[in-house]
Write an enzyme that holds these catalytic residues in place. Structure first.
Site, PDB file in Angstrom:
ATOM      1  N   PRO A   1       0.838  -1.215   0.000  1.00  0.00           N
ATOM      2  CA  PRO A   1       0.000   0.000   0.000  1.00  0.00           C
ATOM      3  C   PRO A   1       0.869   1.260   0.000  1.00  0.00           C
ATOM      4  CG  PRO A   1      -0.615  -1.504   1.777  1.00  0.00           C
ATOM      5  CD  PRO A   1       0.666  -2.005   1.214  1.00  0.00           C
ATOM      6  N   GLU A   2       0.566   2.155  -0.935  1.00  0.00           N
ATOM      7  CA  GLU A   2       1.266   3.440  -1.011  1.00  0.00           C
ATOM      8  C   GLU A   2       0.255   4.540  -0.682  1.00  0.00           C
ATOM      9  OE1 GLU A   2       3.506   3.806  -4.675  1.00  0.00           O
ATOM     10  OE2 GLU A   2       3.729   1.650  -4.833  1.00  0.00           O
TER      11      GLU A   2
ATOM     12  N   ARG B   1       2.820 -10.736   6.251  1.00  0.00           N
ATOM     13  CA  ARG B   1       4.279 -10.611   6.132  1.00  0.00           C
ATOM     14  C   ARG B   1       4.901  -9.828   7.273  1.00  0.00           C
ATOM     15  NH1 ARG B   1       5.718  -9.427  -0.004  1.00  0.00           N
ATOM     16  NH2 ARG B   1       7.775  -9.926   0.769  1.00  0.00           N
TER      17      ARG B   1
ATOM     18  N   HIS C   1      -3.447 -14.644  10.491  1.00  0.00           N
ATOM     19  CA  HIS C   1      -2.577 -13.478  10.636  1.00  0.00           C
ATOM     20  C   HIS C   1      -3.309 -12.237  11.131  1.00  0.00           C
ATOM     21  CE1 HIS C   1       0.326 -15.951   8.527  1.00  0.00           C
ATOM     22  NE2 HIS C   1      -0.518 -16.067   7.533  1.00  0.00           N
TER      23      HIS C   1
END
Ligand SMILES: [Zn+2]
Length: 268
Positions: free
Chosen positions: A2-3, A110, A92
């Site tokens: 995500p940016e 991650r 997660h």
């Protein structure tokens, strides 16, 4: 990853659900996503109301009614999702914030993301300017200090805040600048064009609710649509949308870089 446009979309979709709502309970499943380590998140969050949610660079910054501030960074694969309390847990899921009637869950397979507590007296961050309000001379000054390739300079969060691989490649295409051009060698005219193309690219991406390549989704679980409009990113060997030349892919500083060898000749 995500940016800026994706993080902005998450902020926009979180606000209507969370502003003015009280955190009833905090469930932390992985303590190591919290910084500073050992911080008692539950004690500081429970009973507090969310006063504001803002974006700074790629951070989602929450201010509590008591004035304390914390932020969540989505890292590579982080997601914040609004859901009903009975929805099955996805793997997660590291943190659950319970509000009356619903939850916000933070999942991050991650684990490059996490939650950072800043408290009341926050230090000024070392991030560069926000690209959407940045003026060309600001960018020019920052680029003049570096002999790195423009692609690498723009990925550096202390040069400009919030850009990542996708939007740097797209902005350089839009500005007609080759990714290997040396940052400090760009002319004023090129920096003007680049500043403008960064803004245009980010605004269009925000309008399309970001890019979904693998796992990005907003707080309501909706995917973005900007990936369909990418001109170069992830389009290696496909014809340039402007001149039909095959898009090239090179690896620069460990990151894949996409460009049109014909449209992006400036600076080379
Ligand atoms: Zn082209």
């Amino acid at each position: 990853m995500p940016e800026l446009p994706e993080v902005q979309t998450v902020v926009t979709t979180l606000r209507p659900a969370l502003l003015g709502r009280k955190i009833a309970k905090v469930m932390l499943n992985r303590a190591d996503i919290v910084s500073p380590s050992g911080f008692d998140l539950s004690r500081h969050l429970t009973g507090q109301t969310i006063a504001s949610i803002e974006r700074r660079a790629k951070r989602i910054v929450f201010t509590l009614s008591g004035g304390e501030v914390f932020y969540i960074h989505l890292g590579m694969s982080g997601r914040l999702t609004i859901c009903g309390p009975d929805e099955p847990l996805t793997p997660h899921t590291h943190l659950r914030l319970h509000f009356p009637g619903f939850e916000v869950r933070f999942s991050d397979p991650r684990r490059f993301g996490g939650i950072w507590w800043l408290g009341i007296d926050q230090q000024e961050d070392k991030l560069g300017p926000e690209p959407l309000s940045m003026r060309p001379p600001t960018l020019a000054r920052r680029l003049a200090r570096t002999g790195r390739a423009i692609k690498n300079a723009l990925l550096d969060q202390s040069v400009v805040a919030g850009l990542g691989n996708i939007y740097v490649d797209e902005s350089l295409f839009e500005a007609g600048i080759h990714p290997l051009s040396i940052a400090r060698d760009l002319s004023d005219q090129q920096v003007n064009r680049l500043t403008r193309s960064i803004k245009t690219t980010l605004r269009q991406a925000i309008k399309s609710k970001g890019s979904t390549l693998r796992d990005y989704a907003d707080a309501n679980g909706q995917a973005g649509g900007f990936q369909k409009l990418h001109r170069v990113y992830n389009r290696a060997a496909k014809p340039c949308r402007r001149c039909k030349t095959p898009i090239e892919r090179i690896v620069l500083g460990g990151r894949s870089t996409h460009f049109c060898p014909k449209c992006q000749v400036d600076g080379r």
